[in-house]
Design a protein around this motif. Sequence first.
Motif, PDB file in Angstrom:
ATOM      1  N   ARG A  95      -9.728  29.321  23.228  1.00 18.26           N
ATOM      2  CA  ARG A  95     -10.982  29.163  23.984  1.00 18.26           C
ATOM      3  C   ARG A  95     -11.262  30.417  24.815  1.00 18.26           C
ATOM      4  NH1 ARG A  95      -9.913  24.500  26.328  1.00 18.26           N
ATOM      5  NH2 ARG A  95     -11.059  23.256  24.794  1.00 18.26           N
ATOM      6  N   ALA A  96     -10.225  30.931  25.463  1.00 16.96           N
ATOM      7  CA  ALA A  96     -10.374  32.134  26.283  1.00 16.96           C
ATOM      8  C   ALA A  96     -10.732  33.340  25.426  1.00 16.96           C
ATOM      9  CB  ALA A  96      -9.077  32.397  27.058  1.00 16.96           C
ATOM     10  N   THR A  97     -10.194  33.385  24.206  1.00 12.90           N
ATOM     11  CA  THR A  97     -10.490  34.498  23.298  1.00 12.90           C
ATOM     12  C   THR A  97     -11.968  34.549  22.949  1.00 12.90           C
ATOM     13  OG1 THR A  97      -8.272  34.480  22.326  1.00 12.90           O
ATOM     14  CG2 THR A  97     -10.045  35.416  20.990  1.00 12.90           C
ATOM     15  N   PHE A  98     -12.521  33.410  22.547  1.00 12.59           N
ATOM     16  CA  PHE A  98     -13.942  33.373  22.200  1.00 12.59           C
ATOM     17  C   PHE A  98     -14.814  33.621  23.430  1.00 12.59           C
ATOM     18  CE2 PHE A  98     -12.456  30.771  18.508  1.00 12.59           C
ATOM     19  CZ  PHE A  98     -12.917  31.631  17.525  1.00 12.59           C
ATOM     20  N   LYS A  99     -14.408  33.052  24.554  1.00 13.70           N
ATOM     21  CA  LYS A  99     -15.211  33.215  25.768  1.00 13.70           C
ATOM     22  C   LYS A  99     -15.270  34.683  26.189  1.00 13.70           C
ATOM     23  CE  LYS A  99     -13.664  31.273  29.549  1.00 13.70           C
ATOM     24  NZ  LYS A  99     -13.346  30.198  30.531  1.00 13.70           N
ATOM     25  N   ALA A 100     -14.137  35.382  26.059  1.00 16.68           N
ATOM     26  CA  ALA A 100     -14.097  36.794  26.447  1.00 16.68           C
ATOM     27  C   ALA A 100     -15.014  37.634  25.574  1.00 16.68           C
ATOM     28  CB  ALA A 100     -12.658  37.308  26.353  1.00 16.68           C
ATOM     29  N   GLU A 101     -15.013  37.380  24.262  1.00 23.17           N
ATOM     30  CA  GLU A 101     -15.853  38.186  23.377  1.00 23.17           C
ATOM     31  C   GLU A 101     -17.335  37.881  23.579  1.00 23.17           C
ATOM     32  OE1 GLU A 101     -15.044  39.836  19.213  1.00 23.17           O
ATOM     33  OE2 GLU A 101     -15.849  37.831  18.827  1.00 23.17           O
ATOM     34  N   ILE A 102     -17.666  36.599  23.706  1.00 25.01           N
ATOM     35  CA  ILE A 102     -19.075  36.219  23.847  1.00 25.01           C
ATOM     36  C   ILE A 102     -19.631  36.678  25.194  1.00 25.01           C
ATOM     37  CG2 ILE A 102     -20.668  34.264  23.990  1.00 25.01           C
ATOM     38  CD1 ILE A 102     -18.845  32.782  22.021  1.00 25.01           C
ATOM     39  N   SER A 103     -18.850  36.517  26.252  1.00 25.81           N
ATOM     40  CA  SER A 103     -19.330  36.912  27.580  1.00 25.81           C
ATOM     41  C   SER A 103     -19.302  38.416  27.776  1.00 25.81           C
ATOM     42  CB  SER A 103     -18.478  36.241  28.667  1.00 25.81           C
ATOM     43  OG  SER A 103     -17.140  36.700  28.601  1.00 25.81           O
ATOM     44  N   ILE A 150     -20.303  27.902  19.158  1.00 24.75           N
ATOM     45  CA  ILE A 150     -19.740  29.188  18.727  1.00 24.75           C
ATOM     46  C   ILE A 150     -20.305  29.607  17.373  1.00 24.75           C
ATOM     47  CG2 ILE A 150     -17.603  30.299  17.957  1.00 24.75           C
ATOM     48  CD1 ILE A 150     -16.143  28.672  20.134  1.00 24.75           C
ATOM     49  N   VAL A 151     -20.369  28.656  16.450  1.00 22.67           N
ATOM     50  CA  VAL A 151     -20.883  28.957  15.107  1.00 22.67           C
ATOM     51  C   VAL A 151     -22.362  29.348  15.181  1.00 22.67           C
ATOM     52  CG1 VAL A 151     -21.424  27.951  12.862  1.00 22.67           C
ATOM     53  CG2 VAL A 151     -19.189  27.532  13.912  1.00 22.67           C
ATOM     54  N   GLN A 195     -25.895  32.436  23.172  1.00 24.15           N
ATOM     55  CA  GLN A 195     -24.827  32.980  24.010  1.00 24.15           C
ATOM     56  C   GLN A 195     -24.648  32.127  25.270  1.00 24.15           C
ATOM     57  OE1 GLN A 195     -25.633  36.443  26.423  1.00 24.15           O
ATOM     58  NE2 GLN A 195     -23.622  37.336  25.959  1.00 24.15           N
ATOM     59  N   ALA A 196     -25.766  31.845  25.937  1.00 27.67           N
ATOM     60  CA  ALA A 196     -25.704  31.026  27.157  1.00 27.67           C
ATOM     61  C   ALA A 196     -25.166  29.629  26.850  1.00 27.67           C
ATOM     62  CB  ALA A 196     -27.092  30.945  27.786  1.00 27.67           C
ATOM     63  N   HIS A 197     -25.588  29.078  25.715  1.00 35.40           N
ATOM     64  CA  HIS A 197     -25.150  27.732  25.345  1.00 35.40           C
ATOM     65  C   HIS A 197     -23.652  27.715  25.035  1.00 35.40           C
ATOM     66  CE1 HIS A 197     -25.377  23.690  23.829  1.00 35.40           C
ATOM     67  NE2 HIS A 197     -24.935  24.045  22.647  1.00 35.40           N
ATOM     68  N   ALA A 198     -23.176  28.721  24.313  1.00 37.05           N
ATOM     69  CA  ALA A 198     -21.756  28.782  23.959  1.00 37.05           C
ATOM     70  C   ALA A 198     -20.890  28.927  25.206  1.00 37.05           C
ATOM     71  CB  ALA A 198     -21.506  29.942  22.993  1.00 37.05           C
ATOM     72  N   LEU A 199     -21.308  29.793  26.112  1.00 34.78           N
ATOM     73  CA  LEU A 199     -20.528  29.981  27.339  1.00 34.78           C
ATOM     74  C   LEU A 199     -20.533  28.724  28.201  1.00 34.78           C
ATOM     75  CD1 LEU A 199     -21.541  33.633  28.302  1.00 34.78           C
ATOM     76  CD2 LEU A 199     -19.376  32.835  27.338  1.00 34.78           C
ATOM     77  N   ASP A 200     -21.659  28.012  28.192  1.00 34.65           N
ATOM     78  CA  ASP A 200     -21.726  26.762  28.942  1.00 34.65           C
ATOM     79  C   ASP A 200     -20.711  25.752  28.401  1.00 34.65           C
ATOM     80  OD1 ASP A 200     -23.082  24.808  30.809  1.00 34.65           O
ATOM     81  OD2 ASP A 200     -23.518  23.832  28.906  1.00 34.65           O
TER      82      ASP A 200
END
Length: 209
Positions: A95-103, A150-151, A195-200
Amino acid sequence: MCNITSKEEELAIAITIISLLSGFAIVLYGSGQTINALSNGNPSIADNYTSLLSAGATLLLVGLTGWYVYETRKLRIEEQQRQQEEHEQQVNNIRATFKAEISGVENLDNISNKFTADEIARMRRIVPTAMYENNCDQLGMLNECEVEAIVDYYGTAQNIEDLSYSYRTHSDDEEEKNQNREEIMKKVCELSCYQAHALDKLNNENHSN
Protein backbone atom coordinates in the motif's frame (compact mmCIF):
# COMPACT_ATOMS: atom_id res chain seq x y z
CA MET A 1 2.85 -14.29 23.53
CA CYS A 2 -0.56 -15.84 23.04
CA ASN A 3 -3.14 -14.65 25.55
CA ILE A 4 -5.62 -17.44 26.30
CA THR A 5 -8.22 -16.21 28.77
CA SER A 6 -11.53 -17.95 28.06
CA LYS A 7 -13.19 -19.56 31.09
CA GLU A 8 -13.30 -22.93 29.35
CA GLU A 9 -9.54 -22.85 28.75
CA GLU A 10 -8.83 -21.68 32.28
CA LEU A 11 -10.91 -24.58 33.59
CA ALA A 12 -9.08 -27.01 31.31
CA ILE A 13 -5.72 -25.73 32.57
CA ALA A 14 -6.86 -26.06 36.18
CA ILE A 15 -8.01 -29.64 35.62
CA THR A 16 -4.73 -30.45 33.90
CA ILE A 17 -2.67 -29.07 36.78
CA ILE A 18 -4.83 -30.85 39.37
CA SER A 19 -4.49 -34.13 37.44
CA LEU A 20 -0.73 -33.77 37.26
CA LEU A 21 -0.32 -32.90 40.94
CA SER A 22 -2.80 -35.51 42.12
CA GLY A 23 -1.34 -38.22 39.91
CA PHE A 24 2.20 -37.40 40.99
CA ALA A 25 1.21 -37.39 44.68
CA ILE A 26 -0.66 -40.70 44.39
CA VAL A 27 2.18 -42.38 42.48
CA LEU A 28 4.70 -41.06 44.95
CA TYR A 29 2.65 -42.22 47.95
CA GLY A 30 1.77 -45.60 46.43
CA SER A 31 5.37 -46.24 45.40
CA GLY A 32 6.60 -45.42 48.86
CA GLN A 33 4.09 -47.69 50.50
CA THR A 34 4.79 -50.49 48.03
CA ILE A 35 8.54 -50.26 48.60
CA ASN A 36 8.02 -50.16 52.36
CA ALA A 37 5.75 -53.23 52.29
CA LEU A 38 8.18 -55.19 50.16
CA SER A 39 11.06 -54.16 52.39
CA ASN A 40 9.16 -55.51 55.39
CA GLY A 41 8.45 -58.76 53.58
CA ASN A 42 4.72 -58.11 53.06
CA PRO A 43 4.10 -58.65 49.32
CA SER A 44 0.37 -59.02 49.91
CA ILE A 45 0.20 -55.52 51.33
CA ALA A 46 2.25 -54.26 48.38
CA ASP A 47 -0.33 -55.76 46.03
CA ASN A 48 -3.01 -53.63 47.69
CA TYR A 49 -1.34 -50.52 46.35
CA THR A 50 -1.34 -51.72 42.72
CA SER A 51 -4.73 -50.18 41.93
CA LEU A 52 -3.67 -46.95 43.64
CA LEU A 53 -0.53 -46.78 41.53
CA SER A 54 -2.62 -47.46 38.41
CA ALA A 55 -5.01 -44.63 39.27
CA GLY A 56 -2.12 -42.28 39.90
CA ALA A 57 -0.50 -43.21 36.60
CA THR A 58 -3.80 -42.61 34.81
CA LEU A 59 -4.11 -39.15 36.36
CA LEU A 60 -0.55 -38.37 35.33
CA LEU A 61 -1.28 -39.48 31.77
CA VAL A 62 -4.45 -37.38 31.64
CA GLY A 63 -2.57 -34.38 32.99
CA LEU A 64 0.33 -34.76 30.55
CA THR A 65 -2.05 -35.22 27.62
CA GLY A 66 -4.03 -32.14 28.62
CA TRP A 67 -0.86 -30.10 28.96
CA TYR A 68 0.37 -31.26 25.56
CA VAL A 69 -2.94 -30.31 23.94
CA TYR A 70 -2.86 -26.89 25.61
CA GLU A 71 0.71 -26.13 24.57
CA THR A 72 0.10 -27.36 21.03
CA ARG A 73 -2.97 -25.16 20.69
CA LYS A 74 -1.11 -22.17 22.12
CA LEU A 75 1.74 -22.63 19.65
CA ARG A 76 -0.72 -22.95 16.78
CA ILE A 77 -2.47 -19.71 17.77
CA GLU A 78 0.86 -17.92 18.13
CA GLU A 79 1.87 -19.11 14.66
CA GLN A 80 -1.44 -17.92 13.21
CA GLN A 81 -0.92 -14.54 14.87
CA ARG A 82 2.62 -14.31 13.51
CA GLN A 83 1.45 -15.14 9.99
CA GLN A 84 -1.35 -12.59 10.28
CA GLU A 85 1.10 -9.91 11.40
CA GLU A 86 3.44 -10.75 8.52
CA HIS A 87 0.55 -10.57 6.06
CA GLU A 88 -0.59 -7.22 7.44
CA GLN A 89 2.97 -5.91 7.15
CA GLN A 90 3.17 -7.04 3.52
CA VAL A 91 -0.16 -5.36 2.78
CA ASN A 92 1.00 -2.14 4.44
CA ASN A 93 4.24 -2.25 2.45
CA ILE A 94 2.53 -2.70 -0.91
CA ARG A 95 0.00 0.00 0.00
CA ALA A 96 2.83 2.39 0.90
CA THR A 97 4.59 1.56 -2.37
CA PHE A 98 1.63 2.55 -4.53
CA LYS A 99 0.86 5.57 -2.39
CA ALA A 100 4.43 6.86 -2.71
CA GLU A 101 4.45 6.60 -6.50
CA ILE A 102 0.98 8.08 -7.01
CA SER A 103 1.49 10.94 -4.56
CA GLY A 104 4.94 11.65 -6.00
CA VAL A 105 3.36 13.45 -8.97
CA GLU A 106 2.65 17.00 -7.84
CA ASN A 107 0.33 19.54 -9.48
CA LEU A 108 -1.13 16.94 -11.80
CA ASP A 109 -4.35 18.96 -11.90
CA ASN A 110 -2.42 21.89 -13.46
CA ILE A 111 -0.72 19.96 -16.24
CA SER A 112 -3.48 20.78 -18.72
CA ASN A 113 -2.93 24.48 -17.94
CA LYS A 114 0.85 24.38 -18.10
CA PHE A 115 1.26 22.26 -21.22
CA THR A 116 -0.48 21.98 -24.55
CA ALA A 117 -1.69 18.66 -25.92
CA ASP A 118 1.25 18.67 -28.35
CA GLU A 119 3.72 19.07 -25.49
CA ILE A 120 2.05 16.38 -23.43
CA ALA A 121 2.04 14.01 -26.38
CA ARG A 122 5.79 14.42 -26.76
CA MET A 123 6.37 13.37 -23.16
CA ARG A 124 7.54 9.80 -22.97
CA ARG A 125 5.56 9.21 -19.80
CA ILE A 126 3.30 11.67 -18.01
CA VAL A 127 3.52 9.90 -14.64
CA PRO A 128 5.89 7.24 -13.24
CA THR A 129 4.58 3.68 -13.37
CA ALA A 130 7.60 1.59 -12.35
CA MET A 131 6.21 0.64 -8.94
CA TYR A 132 2.93 -0.43 -10.52
CA GLU A 133 4.64 -2.48 -13.22
CA ASN A 134 6.86 -4.21 -10.66
CA ASN A 135 4.14 -4.88 -8.10
CA CYS A 136 0.89 -5.25 -10.04
CA ASP A 137 0.86 -8.97 -9.24
CA GLN A 138 0.43 -8.06 -5.57
CA LEU A 139 -2.61 -5.87 -6.08
CA GLY A 140 -4.82 -8.70 -4.84
CA MET A 141 -3.49 -8.11 -1.33
CA LEU A 142 -5.37 -4.81 -1.19
CA ASN A 143 -9.12 -4.41 -0.86
CA GLU A 144 -11.47 -4.06 -3.80
CA CYS A 145 -11.88 -0.28 -3.53
CA GLU A 146 -8.13 0.31 -3.43
CA VAL A 147 -7.51 -1.99 -6.39
CA GLU A 148 -10.20 -0.31 -8.48
CA ALA A 149 -8.83 3.17 -7.72
CA ILE A 150 -5.24 2.15 -8.50
CA VAL A 151 -6.19 0.44 -11.76
CA ASP A 152 -8.23 3.48 -12.83
CA TYR A 153 -5.25 5.76 -12.21
CA TYR A 154 -2.62 3.68 -13.99
CA GLY A 155 -5.04 2.60 -16.70
CA THR A 156 -5.74 6.24 -17.55
CA ALA A 157 -2.01 6.98 -17.56
CA GLN A 158 -1.56 4.14 -20.04
CA ASN A 159 -4.38 5.54 -22.20
CA ILE A 160 -2.56 8.85 -22.36
CA GLU A 161 0.64 7.08 -23.39
CA ASP A 162 -1.21 5.17 -26.12
CA LEU A 163 -2.86 8.35 -27.41
CA SER A 164 0.45 10.18 -27.32
CA TYR A 165 2.14 7.41 -29.27
CA SER A 166 -0.63 7.49 -31.83
CA TYR A 167 -0.28 11.26 -32.07
CA ARG A 168 3.47 11.05 -32.67
CA THR A 169 3.27 8.26 -35.24
CA HIS A 170 0.39 9.70 -37.32
CA SER A 171 1.82 13.13 -37.97
CA ASP A 172 0.33 13.25 -41.48
CA ASP A 173 -3.26 12.66 -40.40
CA GLU A 174 -4.35 16.03 -39.09
CA GLU A 175 -7.88 14.93 -38.32
CA GLU A 176 -6.68 12.06 -36.17
CA LYS A 177 -4.15 14.33 -34.47
CA ASN A 178 -6.92 16.76 -33.54
CA GLN A 179 -8.97 13.92 -32.09
CA ASN A 180 -5.96 12.74 -30.12
CA ARG A 181 -5.35 16.25 -28.80
CA GLU A 182 -8.87 16.47 -27.45
CA GLU A 183 -8.74 12.99 -25.99
CA ILE A 184 -5.34 13.57 -24.41
CA MET A 185 -6.52 16.70 -22.58
CA LYS A 186 -9.67 14.91 -21.47
CA LYS A 187 -7.66 11.98 -20.10
CA VAL A 188 -5.23 14.32 -18.33
CA CYS A 189 -8.14 15.85 -16.43
CA GLU A 190 -9.45 12.39 -15.59
CA LEU A 191 -5.99 11.32 -14.42
CA SER A 192 -5.94 14.14 -11.87
CA CYS A 193 -9.30 13.00 -10.50
CA TYR A 194 -8.17 9.37 -10.38
CA GLN A 195 -5.00 10.40 -8.55
CA ALA A 196 -7.02 12.13 -5.82
CA HIS A 197 -9.41 9.19 -5.63
CA ALA A 198 -6.61 6.61 -5.37
CA LEU A 199 -4.83 8.53 -2.63
CA ASP A 200 -8.10 8.92 -0.75
CA LYS A 201 -8.63 5.14 -0.78
CA LEU A 202 -5.01 4.38 0.12
CA ASN A 203 -5.04 6.87 2.99
CA ASN A 204 -8.34 5.63 4.36
CA GLU A 205 -7.77 4.17 7.83
CA ASN A 206 -10.54 1.67 7.26
CA HIS A 207 -8.98 -0.61 4.64
CA SER A 208 -11.58 -3.36 4.89
CA ASN A 209 -13.71 -4.22 1.90
